[in-house]
Motif scaffolding. Structure first.
Motif, short mmCIF file in Angstrom:
data_model
loop_
_atom_site.label_atom_id
_atom_site.label_comp_id
_atom_site.label_asym_id
_atom_site.label_seq_id
_atom_site.Cartn_x
_atom_site.Cartn_y
_atom_site.Cartn_z
N GLN A 52 0.81 -1.21 0.00
CA GLN A 52 0.00 0.00 0.00
C GLN A 52 0.85 1.27 0.00
OE1 GLN A 52 -0.43 -2.67 1.79
NE2 GLN A 52 -2.59 -3.21 1.99
N ASP B 146 -3.56 4.25 -7.14
CA ASP B 146 -4.57 4.99 -6.40
C ASP B 146 -3.96 5.45 -5.08
OD1 ASP B 146 -6.86 6.15 -5.53
OD2 ASP B 146 -8.04 4.32 -5.37
N THR C 179 -4.21 8.17 -3.40
CA THR C 179 -5.08 8.87 -2.45
C THR C 179 -5.87 7.89 -1.58
OG1 THR C 179 -6.83 8.97 -4.12
CG2 THR C 179 -5.34 10.85 -3.96
N ARG C 180 -6.13 6.71 -2.11
CA ARG C 180 -6.89 5.69 -1.36
C ARG C 180 -6.13 5.24 -0.12
NH1 ARG C 180 -8.52 -0.34 -3.65
NH2 ARG C 180 -9.45 -1.13 -1.72
#
Length: 240
Positions: free
Chosen positions: A170, A176, A178-179
Motif C-alpha cells: 500500500q 490509487d 489517495t486511497r
C-alpha cells in the motif's frame, strides 16, 4: 492535510481492534500449549501458559485503561500521561512476546535433540508438536513485527515513515495513492507477513528495511524450516 497529521495521536485510537486481536493471538498460543501436550516443553507443561497469562491479564487491563484515556484526551498534558502509559504497555507486550518466543524455541530445541537421540515419541505426537511449534512461531513473529515496526502500534503517526521497519504494498502503489494516503498497517497485515515468511521462507509483498526486521525474518524462517524439515518430516516418515 491528512486528519492523522492534524492529530497524530489518533493512530492510537483509530485501530482499537488491532490491540485486542494481538491479545487474542496470545490466547491462541496459550490454547495450543494447553491442548497439545508436549512432554519436551521447558519446565512443567503449565509453566509457559501460566507465565503468559500472568503477563496478558495486566497487559489487557492496561490497554483498555490507556485506550479509554486516549479517547478522552484533548490537551498536551493529557496526551503526555497517555504516552507514558502506552510506553509501559508496549514494554509489557514486548516482554510477553519474548517469553513466548523463548518457550517455543526451547520446545523446538529439546524436540530436535530428542529426535537425534531417538527418544522423540510416536509419529502422531511428533506431527502435533510440529503443528504446535509452527503455528506458535507464526503468531509470535507477527507480534514481534507489529510491536516493533515504526515504534509499535501506539506510536503510529509519531514516528516518521522514514523509520519504518517494513515496506508494504500500500505504500508503494501509484495507481490509487489517495486511497492509501492515511493507510497504516494493522495486526492482520503483520500476521500475513509472518505466515508468508514461515511458508515461503521469503517476503511475499512486504519487504524488510532495517537490520532488526531482516534479523527477525531470518529467525522466523529458520525456526519454521527446522520445524518442517526435521520434526514434521520425521513424523511423516514414522507414520508412513
Amino acid at each position: 492535510m491528512s486528519r492523522h497529521k492534524l492529530n497524530p495521536h489518533k493512530y492510537f485510537t483509530a485501530q482499537p481492534l488491532d490491540f485486542w486481536l494481538a491479545r487474542c493471538a496470545v490466547l491462541v498460543i496459550v490454547v495450543l500449549q494447553v491442548c497439545i501436550v508436549n512432554d519436551l516443553a521447558i519446565g512443567s507443561r503449565w509453566l509457559a501458559p501460566c507465565l503468559e497469562l500472568a503477563l496478558l491479564i495486566p497487559l489487557s487491563i492496561a490497554t483498555a485503561w490507556t485506550q479509554k484515556r486516549a479517547h478522552k484526551a484533548s490537551t498536551n498534558v493529557e496526551w503526555n500521561l497517555v504516552g507514558r502509559s502506552r510506553t509501559r504497555v508496549r514494554w509489557l507486550a514486548i516482554i510477553l512476546t519474548a517469553v513466548s518466543t523463548l518457550m517455543n524455541f526451547g520446545a523446538l530445541a529439546r524436540l530436535i535433540a530428542a529426535i537425534l537421540s531417538g527418544h522423540a515419541g510416536t509419529g502422531q505426537t511428533l506431527l502435533l508438536d510440529a503443528v504446535n511449534i509452527w503455528a506458535t512461531n507464526v503468531v509470535v513473529f507477527a507480534l514481534w513485527f507489529w510491536a516493533l515496526d515504526r515504534g509499535g502500534p501506539a506510536a503510529r503517526g509519531l514516528i516518521p515513515d522514514q523509520k519504518s521497519d517494513f515496506l508494504f504494498t500500500q505504500q508503494q502503489t501509484t495507481v490509487d495513492a489517495t486511497r492509501f494516503a492515511d493507510w497504516s498497517p494493522g495486526f492482520f497485515d503483520y500476521l500475513f507477513l509472518a505466515f508468508t515468511n514461515a511458508t515461503a521462507f521469503s517476503p511475499a509483498d512486504t519487504f524488510p528495511l532495517t537490520v532488526r526486521a531482516k534479523f527477525l525474518m531470518m529467525a522466523e524462517s529458520s525456526i519454521s524450516l527446522a520445524t518442517i524439515a526435521i520434526v514434521a518430516s520425521r513424523a511423516v516418515g514414522i507414520l508412513s
